[in-house]
Design an enzyme around this catalytic site. Structure first.
Site, PDB file in Angstrom:
ATOM      1  N   ARG A 196       0.822  -1.212   0.000  1.00 22.75           N
ATOM      2  CA  ARG A 196       0.000   0.000   0.000  1.00 22.75           C
ATOM      3  C   ARG A 196       0.856   1.262   0.000  1.00 22.75           C
ATOM      4  O   ARG A 196       0.357   2.350  -0.224  1.00 22.75           O
ATOM      5  CB  ARG A 196      -0.923   0.006   1.224  1.00 22.75           C
ATOM      6  CG  ARG A 196      -2.144  -0.891   1.095  1.00 22.75           C
ATOM      7  CD  ARG A 196      -3.205  -0.513   2.124  1.00 22.75           C
ATOM      8  NE  ARG A 196      -4.393  -1.346   2.009  1.00 22.75           N
ATOM      9  CZ  ARG A 196      -4.646  -2.413   2.749  1.00 22.75           C
ATOM     10  NH1 ARG A 196      -3.767  -2.783   3.665  1.00 22.75           N
ATOM     11  NH2 ARG A 196      -5.746  -3.114   2.600  1.00 22.75           N
ATOM     12  N   VAL A 256     -10.200   1.620  -4.437  1.00 23.15           N
ATOM     13  CA  VAL A 256      -9.535   0.324  -4.539  1.00 23.15           C
ATOM     14  C   VAL A 256      -8.556   0.088  -3.396  1.00 23.15           C
ATOM     15  O   VAL A 256      -8.157   1.008  -2.697  1.00 23.15           O
ATOM     16  CB  VAL A 256      -8.813   0.174  -5.900  1.00 23.15           C
ATOM     17  CG1 VAL A 256      -9.798   0.256  -7.038  1.00 23.15           C
ATOM     18  CG2 VAL A 256      -7.739   1.233  -6.065  1.00 23.15           C
ATOM     19  N   GLU A 257      -8.159  -1.180  -3.222  1.00 28.12           N
ATOM     20  CA  GLU A 257      -7.284  -1.647  -2.141  1.00 28.12           C
ATOM     21  C   GLU A 257      -7.837  -1.252  -0.774  1.00 28.12           C
ATOM     22  O   GLU A 257      -7.114  -0.855   0.130  1.00 28.12           O
ATOM     23  CB  GLU A 257      -5.857  -1.112  -2.310  1.00 28.12           C
ATOM     24  CG  GLU A 257      -5.031  -1.919  -3.285  1.00 28.12           C
ATOM     25  CD  GLU A 257      -3.553  -1.576  -3.231  1.00 28.12           C
ATOM     26  OE1 GLU A 257      -3.082  -1.053  -2.204  1.00 28.12           O
ATOM     27  OE2 GLU A 257      -2.860  -1.852  -4.225  1.00 28.12           O
ATOM     28  N   GLY A 258      -9.145  -1.356  -0.628  1.00 28.46           N
ATOM     29  CA  GLY A 258      -9.799  -0.980   0.612  1.00 28.46           C
ATOM     30  C   GLY A 258     -10.291   0.444   0.529  1.00 28.46           C
ATOM     31  O   GLY A 258      -9.503   1.379   0.366  1.00 28.46           O
TER      32      GLY A 258
END
Length: 748
Positions: free
Chosen positions: A305, A427-429
């Site tokens: 991240r 995206v990605e949480g």
């Protein structure tokens, strides 16, 4: 006494309960400078000793060579309209190694640092979000990264060279209709069975969505829940989440359908599998890694991240900062550049400061990952807050560009990025989940000096470990209570600060003061809210805000020190730290206002008024905004240094190229225009735009022939740079959807 306390805490759910998947997430990665702020007593000397990296000569040459060449070749407008990256561009990327940036050289890759991969993504994304996906996905979370870390020797030998060459184009299949931010709830099913040859195979059924590169990839890393009723793999009947490699074209696999992402329609779509059969050797990491998928994902995301989404966001912020400053000096109204108006300068000053701040955080964070530190809490902050700041910066830029920002076409250099901003936030949480659940929820337990040990002791019914942990925690609590009171009374005067630039010393003191209060109130949240923290998202979000802005503020200071304390950068540093500390102040006020129970009433009645009187900082004032704005409104050594590694096309016919050609010309003739304006004041030249009087100035002897020609050319370039696109009727409707009622369009 401590044993009774432990049993009371068990009975009353005082501390948050940790599930198995949460435990794996907590144990993944490392505590970094976030731990210093949770301690309440940050060691700034140690924090400043953390390395602040630079690209190697090889990496910088790649940035200056192949990356610039790629972006020069790739027509971003053509790609956006066609929604495809031309094959010759893909071939060039394969030839130059863009698909193997993360792959070791032994397997044909570039083996670039995390910092370099981040820098490349930051440079490519603002040019074309569609092109960016072909750089980001192969070089972050996915087949290559997971294979390098966990793959068997056979898997590495087969896949890594082919991934590096572009023969395999990967995607990662994680998200499902019912599993988004809660990735542990995936339902994709894989059942182990013995096939006709007597070997162990897997039968997979799944329905994934939002998979970037999904429609065009030929190698899928699929996250699924593995069942093994006959224990054929020796991991029990339910090994759990596992990552499986699936090749494009495997019977039962359906791909190729597409979603339509907002802004730029990068390749993204569903993956559906019905009775897809692969050999058990396709488990990433081999059969021994069956059931280890969740740990793989958490360990990779702990550092991952920090890379792709922050890079894309920060690259966009830096580019928007540069082009908005330039546009504000090229566009004129009321006889002067609009950037000279305070109302316009204010958002530009904010843009420039945020570009400086977030770039410092990107370099600092990626350097930590390169040094073997994978900090999940800091990575979560970077993902959530930089993408949100990019969205805000897009709005600021749109306000300055105004009509030139809202009319689409090749001349619009900010429109697609503005429209695409929600993608990175989602995206990605989703950011709302990262902010309210992950950052403080994970940080309060993992980064706290004592909390995790106490939680483990309570869960394990270990009275001895609990007693040791609580003694340490109680000491920590009262130490921070004292620091909070002392630093509040002295406004941080006694915070220890190492040898730093004297102009920034006060900011360290205020960060130390803020850290003591943050740590003290973290303990209050754990003691008085405890197991309810998971559902108190608004409260935990405010704690996350405080932590995030302290981290961003310190990253600004780290950059300033690492880059040699450049005096010209102090305008950006002052604005950034005032903004950071004001945001921390705002977060604390929100915590005081929303704390529950009797303690909350005391905080609101007594402490909140004192907090507002004795505040950390106020928002940057008008003078600071104007000073910060000036950084991108000039062409000098500072602006060239700060704009390094932003793609600036040399072609004056492109949108950005045309703008900077005009900006350069306007900047160069500025002294000549001052002479024209003086002549206007003296009555030797008529009123009007100074650069429209080149001929008259020549005739009046104010300018010579060469100077008049330069002024006239600058005006021509300036007017061309502010033009917007015009389409005739055929061109306009050729860009429209030809058949909106096409029955082939369907939900996925």
């Amino acid at each position: 006494m401590f044993e009774k306390l432990m049993h009371w805490m068990q009975a009353n759910n005082v501390l948050p309960r940790i599930s198995d998947t949460e435990r794996q997430a907590l144990e993944a990665g490392d505590v970094w400078i976030d731990g210093e702020f949770f301690s309440g007593h940050p060691d700034f000397r140690r924090m400043l000793d953390s390395r602040y990296g630079r690209l190697s000569a090889e990496e910088q040459a790649f940035m200056d060579g192949p990356v610039n060449e790629l972006l020069s070749r790739a027509d971003c407008n053509e790609i956006a309209l066609s929604r495809r990256v031309p094959q010759d561009i893909v071939d060039y990327m394969a030839e130059q190694g863009f698909f193997g940036l993360i792959i070791p050289k032994a397997y044909g890759g570039k083996q670039f640092s995390t910092l370099a991969r981040s820098a490349i993504m930051a440079k490519v994304t603002p040019h074309s979000g569609i092109l960016s996906t072909y750089v980001v996905i192969p070089n972050t979370l996915g087949a290559a990264e997971l294979l390098v870390e966990y793959g068997t020797d056979d898997q590495k030998e087969h896949y890594l060279p082919r991934l590096a060459s572009g023969e395999y184009l990967p995607c990662f299949g994680l998200t499902e209709p019912t599993a988004g931010s809660d990735a542990a709830s995936i339902t994709a099913d894989a059942e182990a069975f013995r096939d006709d040859k007597g070997d162990v195979s897997l039968r997979l059924n799944f329905r994934k969505r939002y998979i970037t590169l999904g429609p065009v990839a030929n190698l899928i890393s699929l996250a699924c829940v593995l069942r093994d009723p006959d224990n054929l793999l020796g991991k029990g009947e339910a090994p759990g989440i596992t990552v499986v490699l699936i090749h494009g074209g495997t019977p039962g696999l359906k791909q190729g359908d597409r979603h339509e992402p907002i802004g730029e329609a990068f390749p993204n779509g569903p993956l559906v599998g019905e009775n897809v059969v692969v050999n058990a050797d396709n488990i990433l990491g081999g059969r021994d890694m069956a059931g280890s998928g969740w740990r793989m994902l958490m360990e990779s995301l702990a550092g991952g991240r920090m890379v792709s989404l922050p890079a894309s966001a920060i690259g966009s912020i830096r580019t928007v900062s540069a082009v908005t400053g330039a546009y504000s000096m090229v566009r004129q109204q009321f006889g002067l550049p609009i950037g000279r108006m305070e109302g316009v300068a204010t958002p530009i000053g904010r843009l420039n400061a945020l570009a400086y701040m977030t770039e410092g955080a990107r370099v600092f964070g990626c350097t930590a990952v390169d040094d073997g530190i994978n900090p999940p809490v800091v990575s979560g902050v970077m993902k959530a807050y930089t993408t949100e700041l990019a969205r805000q910066c897009g709005t600021d830029a749109m306000d300055v560009f105004s009509g030139a920002g809202v009319m689409q076409g090749p001349n619009n250099i900010i429109g697609r990025g503005y429209c695409s901003a929600p993608v990175a936030i989602t995206v990605e949480g989703a950011n709302i989940m990262t902010r309210t659940l992950m950052v403080f929820g994970q940080g309060a337990i993992r980064c706290h000096p004592h909390a995790l040990n106490v939680v483990h002791a309570v869960e394990n019914d270990d009275a001895k470990a609990f007693s040791k942990g609580m003694r340490g925690w109680i000491g920590h609590f009262f130490a921070n209570m004292g620091r909070t009171l002392g630093h509040g009374l002295t406004r941080g005067a006694f915070v220890r600060v190492p040898d730093v630039d004297k102009a920034t010393k006060r900011y360290y003191k205020k960060l130390g003061w803020a850290a003591s209060r943050f740590a003290f109130f973290t303990d209050l949240a754990l003691f008085f809210v405890g197991g309810k923290l998971k559902v108190r998202g608004n409260l935990t979000g405010r704690y996350a805000d405080a932590l995030a802005w302290m981290l961003l503020g310190f990253s600004t200071l780290r950059r300033f020190e690492a880059e040699g304390r450049q005096p010209a950068d102090l305008a950006l540093v002052h604005y950034s730290l005032r903004l950071s500390l004001a945001k921390v102040q705002e977060a604390f006020e929100g915590i005081y206002e929303n704390f529950d129970g009797p303690l909350g009433k005391v905080l609101r009645a007594v402490s909140l008024p004192l907090l507002r009187i004795n505040r950390l900082a106020r928002l940057p004032d008008d003078h600071m905004a104007v000073a910060s704005a000036g950084v991108s409104q000039r062409i000098d050594a500072q602006s060239r240094r700060l704009n390094a590694d932003i793609f600036m096309p040399e072609n004056p016919d492109s949108g950005v190229g045309r703008l900077f050609d005009a900006f350069t010309r306007v900047h160069e003739v500025a002294p000549l225009l001052e002479r024209v304006k003086t002549a206007q004041k003296d009555g030797r030249l008529p009123a009007g735009d100074a650069d429209a009087l080149a001929k008259a100035a020549l005739e009046a002897g104010v300018l010579d022939a060469d100077e008049a020609a330069r002024v006239d050319a600058a005006r021509t370039a300036r007017l061309a740079a502010i033009e917007v696109d015009v389409f005739d009727e055929d061109e306009f409707f050729a860009r429209a959807v030809s058949n909106p009622s096409d029955p082939r369009r369907k939900a996925a």
